[in-house]
Design a protein around this motif. Structure first.
Motif, PDB file in Angstrom:
ATOM      1  N   GLY A 144       8.151   1.413  -0.822  1.00  0.00           N
ATOM      2  CA  GLY A 144       7.190   0.433  -1.312  1.00  0.00           C
ATOM      3  C   GLY A 144       7.708  -0.229  -2.583  1.00  0.00           C
TER       4      GLY A 144
ATOM      5  N   HIS B 153       9.303   5.323  -2.510  1.00  0.00           N
ATOM      6  CA  HIS B 153      10.482   4.554  -2.933  1.00  0.00           C
ATOM      7  C   HIS B 153      10.632   3.274  -2.118  1.00  0.00           C
ATOM      8  CE1 HIS B 153      12.558   6.093   0.594  1.00  0.00           C
ATOM      9  NE2 HIS B 153      13.551   5.257   0.317  1.00  0.00           N
TER      10      HIS B 153
ATOM     11  N   VAL C 210      -6.226   3.213  -0.831  1.00  0.00           N
ATOM     12  CA  VAL C 210      -6.749   2.143   0.025  1.00  0.00           C
ATOM     13  C   VAL C 210      -7.548   2.783   1.149  1.00  0.00           C
ATOM     14  CG1 VAL C 210      -6.092   0.295   1.607  1.00  0.00           C
ATOM     15  CG2 VAL C 210      -4.939   0.532  -0.605  1.00  0.00           C
TER      16      VAL C 210
ATOM     17  N   VAL D  55       0.859  -1.188   0.000  1.00  0.00           N
ATOM     18  CA  VAL D  55       0.000   0.000   0.000  1.00  0.00           C
ATOM     19  C   VAL D  55       0.894   1.237   0.000  1.00  0.00           C
ATOM     20  CG1 VAL D  55      -1.820   1.276   1.199  1.00  0.00           C
ATOM     21  CG2 VAL D  55      -1.798  -1.244   1.246  1.00  0.00           C
ATOM     22  N   GLY D  56       0.966   1.890  -1.142  1.00  0.00           N
ATOM     23  CA  GLY D  56       1.827   3.066  -1.296  1.00  0.00           C
ATOM     24  C   GLY D  56       3.021   2.737  -2.173  1.00  0.00           C
TER      25      GLY D  56
ATOM     26  N   HIS E  75       7.783  10.390   8.542  1.00  0.00           N
ATOM     27  CA  HIS E  75       6.531   9.692   8.890  1.00  0.00           C
ATOM     28  C   HIS E  75       6.274   9.719  10.393  1.00  0.00           C
ATOM     29  CE1 HIS E  75       5.963   7.006   5.040  1.00  0.00           C
ATOM     30  NE2 HIS E  75       6.139   8.288   4.760  1.00  0.00           N
TER      31      HIS E  75
ATOM     32  N   LEU F  10       1.085  14.440   0.922  1.00  0.00           N
ATOM     33  CA  LEU F  10       1.691  13.108   1.008  1.00  0.00           C
ATOM     34  C   LEU F  10       0.973  12.163   1.969  1.00  0.00           C
ATOM     35  CD1 LEU F  10       5.422  14.310   1.047  1.00  0.00           C
ATOM     36  CD2 LEU F  10       4.256  13.160  -0.828  1.00  0.00           C
ATOM     37  N   ASN F  11      -0.141  12.627   2.527  1.00  0.00           N
ATOM     38  CA  ASN F  11      -0.893  11.819   3.498  1.00  0.00           C
ATOM     39  C   ASN F  11       0.005  11.402   4.674  1.00  0.00           C
ATOM     40  OD1 ASN F  11      -3.130  10.620   4.587  1.00  0.00           O
ATOM     41  ND2 ASN F  11      -3.031   8.757   3.350  1.00  0.00           N
ATOM     42  N   ILE F  12       0.757  12.381   5.188  1.00  0.00           N
ATOM     43  CA  ILE F  12       1.617  12.146   6.351  1.00  0.00           C
ATOM     44  C   ILE F  12       1.069  13.021   7.478  1.00  0.00           C
ATOM     45  CG2 ILE F  12       3.923  12.410   7.321  1.00  0.00           C
ATOM     46  CD1 ILE F  12       5.059  12.150   4.497  1.00  0.00           C
TER      47      ILE F  12
ATOM     48  N   VAL G 276      -5.118   4.825  -6.812  1.00  0.00           N
ATOM     49  CA  VAL G 276      -5.932   3.882  -6.031  1.00  0.00           C
ATOM     50  C   VAL G 276      -5.654   4.111  -4.545  1.00  0.00           C
ATOM     51  CG1 VAL G 276      -6.442   1.455  -5.553  1.00  0.00           C
ATOM     52  CG2 VAL G 276      -5.778   2.154  -7.872  1.00  0.00           C
TER      53      VAL G 276
ATOM     54  N   GLY H 107      14.206   8.985   5.711  1.00  0.00           N
ATOM     55  CA  GLY H 107      15.150   9.298   4.645  1.00  0.00           C
ATOM     56  C   GLY H 107      14.936   8.408   3.437  1.00  0.00           C
TER      57      GLY H 107
ATOM     58  N   ALA I  90       7.498  10.993  -1.348  1.00  0.00           N
ATOM     59  CA  ALA I  90       8.336  12.172  -1.073  1.00  0.00           C
ATOM     60  C   ALA I  90       9.633  12.159  -1.873  1.00  0.00           C
ATOM     61  CB  ALA I  90       8.651  12.249   0.418  1.00  0.00           C
TER      62      ALA I  90
ATOM     63  N   ALA J  74       2.668   3.545   3.718  1.00  0.00           N
ATOM     64  CA  ALA J  74       2.173   4.794   4.312  1.00  0.00           C
ATOM     65  C   ALA J  74       2.564   4.824   5.790  1.00  0.00           C
ATOM     66  CB  ALA J  74       0.664   4.871   4.121  1.00  0.00           C
TER      67      ALA J  74
HETATM   68  C1  LIG Z   1      10.217  18.082   2.272  1.00  0.00           C
HETATM   69  C2  LIG Z   1      10.996  16.830   2.492  1.00  0.00           C
HETATM   70  C3  LIG Z   1      12.371  16.850   2.300  1.00  0.00           C
HETATM   71  C4  LIG Z   1      13.119  15.704   2.539  1.00  0.00           C
HETATM   72  N1  LIG Z   1      14.464  15.694   2.256  1.00  0.00           N
HETATM   73  C5  LIG Z   1      15.138  14.532   2.302  1.00  0.00           C
HETATM   74  C6  LIG Z   1      16.434  14.414   1.756  1.00  0.00           C
HETATM   75  O1  LIG Z   1      16.971  15.356   1.167  1.00  0.00           O
HETATM   76  N2  LIG Z   1      17.063  13.223   1.843  1.00  0.00           N
HETATM   77  C7  LIG Z   1      16.489  12.136   2.455  1.00  0.00           C
HETATM   78  O2  LIG Z   1      17.125  11.080   2.537  1.00  0.00           O
HETATM   79  N3  LIG Z   1      15.231  12.200   2.938  1.00  0.00           N
HETATM   80  C8  LIG Z   1      14.543  13.353   2.859  1.00  0.00           C
HETATM   81  N4  LIG Z   1      13.245  13.403   3.264  1.00  0.00           N
HETATM   82  C9  LIG Z   1      12.636  12.209   3.850  1.00  0.00           C
HETATM   83  C10 LIG Z   1      12.320  11.168   2.783  1.00  0.00           C
HETATM   84  O3  LIG Z   1      11.873  11.794   1.615  1.00  0.00           O
HETATM   85  C11 LIG Z   1      11.267  10.203   3.281  1.00  0.00           C
HETATM   86  O4  LIG Z   1      11.664   9.671   4.533  1.00  0.00           O
HETATM   87  C12 LIG Z   1      11.088   9.065   2.291  1.00  0.00           C
HETATM   88  O5  LIG Z   1      10.976   9.528   0.967  1.00  0.00           O
HETATM   89  C13 LIG Z   1       9.871   8.272   2.667  1.00  0.00           C
HETATM   90  O6  LIG Z   1       9.724   7.259   1.720  1.00  0.00           O
HETATM   91  P1  LIG Z   1       8.626   6.154   1.885  1.00  0.00           P
HETATM   92  O7  LIG Z   1       8.646   5.349   0.656  1.00  0.00           O
HETATM   93  O8  LIG Z   1       8.829   5.427   3.165  1.00  0.00           O
HETATM   94  O9  LIG Z   1       7.251   6.940   2.064  1.00  0.00           O
HETATM   95  P2  LIG Z   1       6.559   8.065   1.159  1.00  0.00           P
HETATM   96  O10 LIG Z   1       7.513   8.646   0.216  1.00  0.00           O
HETATM   97  O11 LIG Z   1       5.860   8.973   2.100  1.00  0.00           O
HETATM   98  O12 LIG Z   1       5.515   7.244   0.316  1.00  0.00           O
HETATM   99  C14 LIG Z   1       4.327   6.727   0.890  1.00  0.00           C
HETATM  100  C15 LIG Z   1       3.320   6.580  -0.238  1.00  0.00           C
HETATM  101  O13 LIG Z   1       2.126   5.997   0.289  1.00  0.00           O
HETATM  102  C16 LIG Z   1       1.040   6.603  -0.392  1.00  0.00           C
HETATM  103  N5  LIG Z   1      -0.163   6.413   0.411  1.00  0.00           N
HETATM  104  C17 LIG Z   1      -0.447   6.953   1.616  1.00  0.00           C
HETATM  105  N6  LIG Z   1      -1.653   6.550   2.026  1.00  0.00           N
HETATM  106  C18 LIG Z   1      -2.156   5.729   1.065  1.00  0.00           C
HETATM  107  C19 LIG Z   1      -3.374   4.986   0.913  1.00  0.00           C
HETATM  108  N7  LIG Z   1      -4.329   5.009   1.849  1.00  0.00           N
HETATM  109  N8  LIG Z   1      -3.544   4.247  -0.206  1.00  0.00           N
HETATM  110  C20 LIG Z   1      -2.568   4.202  -1.153  1.00  0.00           C
HETATM  111  N9  LIG Z   1      -1.410   4.899  -1.068  1.00  0.00           N
HETATM  112  C21 LIG Z   1      -1.208   5.634   0.038  1.00  0.00           C
HETATM  113  C22 LIG Z   1       1.446   8.054  -0.511  1.00  0.00           C
HETATM  114  O14 LIG Z   1       0.712   8.712  -1.526  1.00  0.00           O
HETATM  115  C23 LIG Z   1       2.934   7.914  -0.850  1.00  0.00           C
HETATM  116  O15 LIG Z   1       3.158   7.858  -2.238  1.00  0.00           O
HETATM  117  C24 LIG Z   1      12.473  14.532   3.000  1.00  0.00           C
HETATM  118  C25 LIG Z   1      11.081  14.492   3.145  1.00  0.00           C
HETATM  119  C26 LIG Z   1      10.345  15.632   2.887  1.00  0.00           C
HETATM  120  C27 LIG Z   1       8.846  15.580   3.033  1.00  0.00           C
END
Ligand SMILES: Cc1cc2nc3c(=O)[nH]c(=O)nc-3n(C[C@H](O)[C@H](O)[C@H](O)COP(=O)(O)OP(=O)(O)OC[C@H]3O[C@@H](n4cnc5c(N)ncnc54)[C@H](O)[C@@H]3O)c2cc1C
Length: 529
Positions: free
Chosen positions: A20, A18, A259, A14-15, A464, A455-457, A257, A502, A46, A287
């Motif tokens: 996921g 990167h 969830v 779900v999500g 997160h 970003l739904n955070i 989509v 990150g 993000a 997420a």
């Molecule tokens: C402004 C900002 C700057 C940052 N700068 C850096 C940086 O320079 N370097 C670094 O290493 N990190 C940085 N970070 C942190 C890093 O980007 C995040 O920790 C990382 O990208 C999170 O990745 P993720 O895949 O875990 O989650 P996310 O990237 O948050 O992805 C989660 C996904 O789940 C989806 N989702 C949520 N709810 C649902 C649902 N109900 N159904 C379906 N999909 C859903 C969302 O749409 C999203 O696409 C930054 C973050 C932000 C916000």
């Protein structure tokens, strides 16, 4: 591909952030059937590149922008060909007392560093102390980083791995402010160090919770060096490659989509998205932990000012780089450029924000991606001499923007951002902002509320949820992957998992590893690398 007889898919992610995509890639490559469902109309969460200013040919890393924590191991195992490049300098910092003076910290040249710090502080003492400080963090990095892609060890085992009582005490036991103050005298240098403890964390240098120490640790251990590099092509390259790798391995990715509900069924999980639903043996939630609770109808985790988001991200496009009060060349923009991030300024800003005010001056850091990697700009923009500018402001907690009584507005945030930036410039930044074809200046402010909405955070925490120490938080977690939840077939695979935070792919890797190891144990097959 092994499609389970009783479920639509082996695993549903779900999500499509990167993490996921990393999880999906590992699972699909192990021969499992994998569906990834993403609420947005694009993958990446993000970690994306986007044309932030309509009609302007610049693909900006809209949220995250630098890479450090993505393990070489994950890149190699997945066959990523991502190029990351070092920036010309590590950092540039005008003196908070007199912005006409500034210090440049070089990337990896101890003699040049010694010279620059001695010139700036008037003594060689801090130069030596700086080198010793970072020799210690590098030793820690080489020990801790490889453990992040292994099962969680106990705190005691981590202490034994660190194997140095002074390092353990200074970085894992005492508030970071104490070791910074004991090591370095100069306030500008102290501030440069402290910022790494505050990016993604709202804390004071002396906070007894040590959340500033945890944040600092993640900022200095990436790939055993802690350097933060530019992904060539922008963050969209990271995600784009992972999407290709996952898809080539057979994962099905559906965007648009959202969830809406998760439900336990015998031996698996039902995933509902509005009127559609699928079943899977396992669900991996990319997420946040808040979304996990919401989807199962559990009580939402409590998020307070300390655990919520506290950063503003500003994206700009400039017709030219501005002149600096210090007279420094454009090299200044080619690393992390600290503004009003002196040690005392950071402490004061924390107190102001804690008391409900937007800090003045606003501590912030900027950097110019296009100096290191012009490929994110169209040829036309490159020929015009256009540059990108990214600004990240600290100590701007969600509470300030979301409170019902007199919230800080986006306009106030913009003014604070411009004021802090202009305090180190020899000309107003407004003179240098590029104007898009729609006649608007190319500047975009993302407060924590924007990050929450886009970003739904919940509360816009860029990681997160608060970061944890990279060891088991309870005896029952020892040997686990830090991705397991109270439900047997549900895993966290995003930033909110242990050792998340990150652009690292680590929770994605670890969730896949947990599932594949469990499958190997129960089915007697070996499916992992
Ligand atoms: C402004 C900002 C700057 C940052 N700068 C850096 C940086 O320079 N370097 C670094 O290493 N990190 C940085 N970070 C942190 C890093 O980007 C995040 O920790 C990382 O990208 C999170 O990745 P993720 O895949 O875990 O989650 P996310 O990237 O948050 O992805 C989660 C996904 O789940 C989806 N989702 C949520 N709810 C649902 C649902 N109900 N159904 C379906 N999909 C859903 C969302 O749409 C999203 O696409 C930054 C973050 C932000 C916000």
């Amino acid at each position: 591909m092994t499609v389970s007889q009783s479920f639509d898919f082996d695993d549903i992610v779900v999500g499509a952030g990167h993490n996921g995509l990393v999880a999906a890639a590992y699972l699909a490559r192990a021969g499992r059937s994998v569906l990834v469902v993403e609420a947005a109309d694009h993958v990446g969460g993000a970690a994306i590149s986007a044309e932030v200013f309509p009609g302007v040919g610049a693909r900006l890393s809209k949220y995250s922008y630098l890479v450090s924590l993505l393990p070489e191991q994950v890149r190699q195992e997945l066959g990523m060909t991502l190029t990351t490049v070092k920036r010309a300098v590590s950092s540039f910092t005008p003196s908070p007392e007199n912005p006409d003076l500034a210090i440049t910290i070089p990337q990896s040249d101890p003699e040049e560093l010694r010279k620059r710090i001695t010139e700036f502080t008037g003594s060689s003492r801090d130069a030596q102390a700086w080198l010793e400080f970072y020799t210690r963090t590098e030793r820690i990095a080489k020990i801790v980083f490889p453990t992040l892609t292994q099962p969680l060890v106990s705190k005691e085992d981590m202490r034994e791995l660190i194997n140095d009582p002074n390092d353990w005490n200074d970085f894992f036991v005492r508030p970071l402010g104490e070791v910074i103050e004991a090591s370095i005298s100069n306030g500008t240098l102290r501030g440069i160090i402290l910022t790494d403890a505050l990016i993604g964390t709202f804390a004071d240098a002396h906070d007894l919770s040590l959340r500033q120490n945890i944040c600092f640790l993640y900022h200095v251990i990436g790939n055993g060096t802690g350097t933060w590099d530019v992904p060539v092509g922008g963050m969209g390259q990271v995600t784009g490659q992972l999407e290709d790798i996952a898809t080539a391995a057979g994962a099905v990715i559906q965007t648009g989509v959202e969830v809406t509900k998760l439900e336990e069924i015998t031996g698996g999980i039902r995933v509902q998205a509005g009127k559609r639903d699928w079943t899977a043996r396992n669900v991996l939630l990319n997420a946040t932990p808040s979304v996990l609770a919401e989807l199962f109808g559990d009580p939402a985790p409590i998020i307070d000012i300390a655990s919520g988001g506290a950063q503003i991200k500003v994206n700009m496009l400039l017709s030219r780089l501005p002149k600096l009060r210090s007279g420094a060349s454009s090299e200044a923009f080619n690393g992390t450029f600290h503004i009003n991030e002196g040690y005392q300024q950071l402490i004061d800003a924390f107190q102001a924000a804690q008391g409900g005010a937007l800090p003045n001056p606003l501590p912030a850091e900027i950097y110019c991606h296009s100096l290191t990697d012009p490929s994110i700009l169209s040829t036309e923009l490159q020929e015009l001499g256009v540059h990108t500018l990214t600004l990240f402001a600290l100590h701007t907690p969600y509470e300030l923007f979301a409170r019902s009584n007199n919230p800080i507005t986006k306009d106030q945030a913009l003014h604070a951002v411009l004021a802090t930036l202009n305090s180190v410039l020899a000309e107003p930044i407004e003179n240098c902002l590029f104007t898009g074809p729609d006649g608007n200046l190319c500047i975009e402010v993302n407060t924590t509320v924007d990050i929450e909405n886009n970003l739904n955070i919940a509360s816009g925490n860029i990681f997160h949820s608060p970061l944890d120490w990279p060891w088991a938080q309870s005896d029952s977690e020892i040997g686990s992957w830090g991705v397991e939840t109270s439900r047997e077939n549900v895993y966290l695979c995003g930033s909110g998992a242990a050792r998340g935070g990150g652009v690292s792919g680590i929770p994605g890797h670890n969730a896949a590893k947990a599932i594949l190891n469990r499958a190997a144990n129960s089915e007697g097959i070996s499916t992992f690398y």
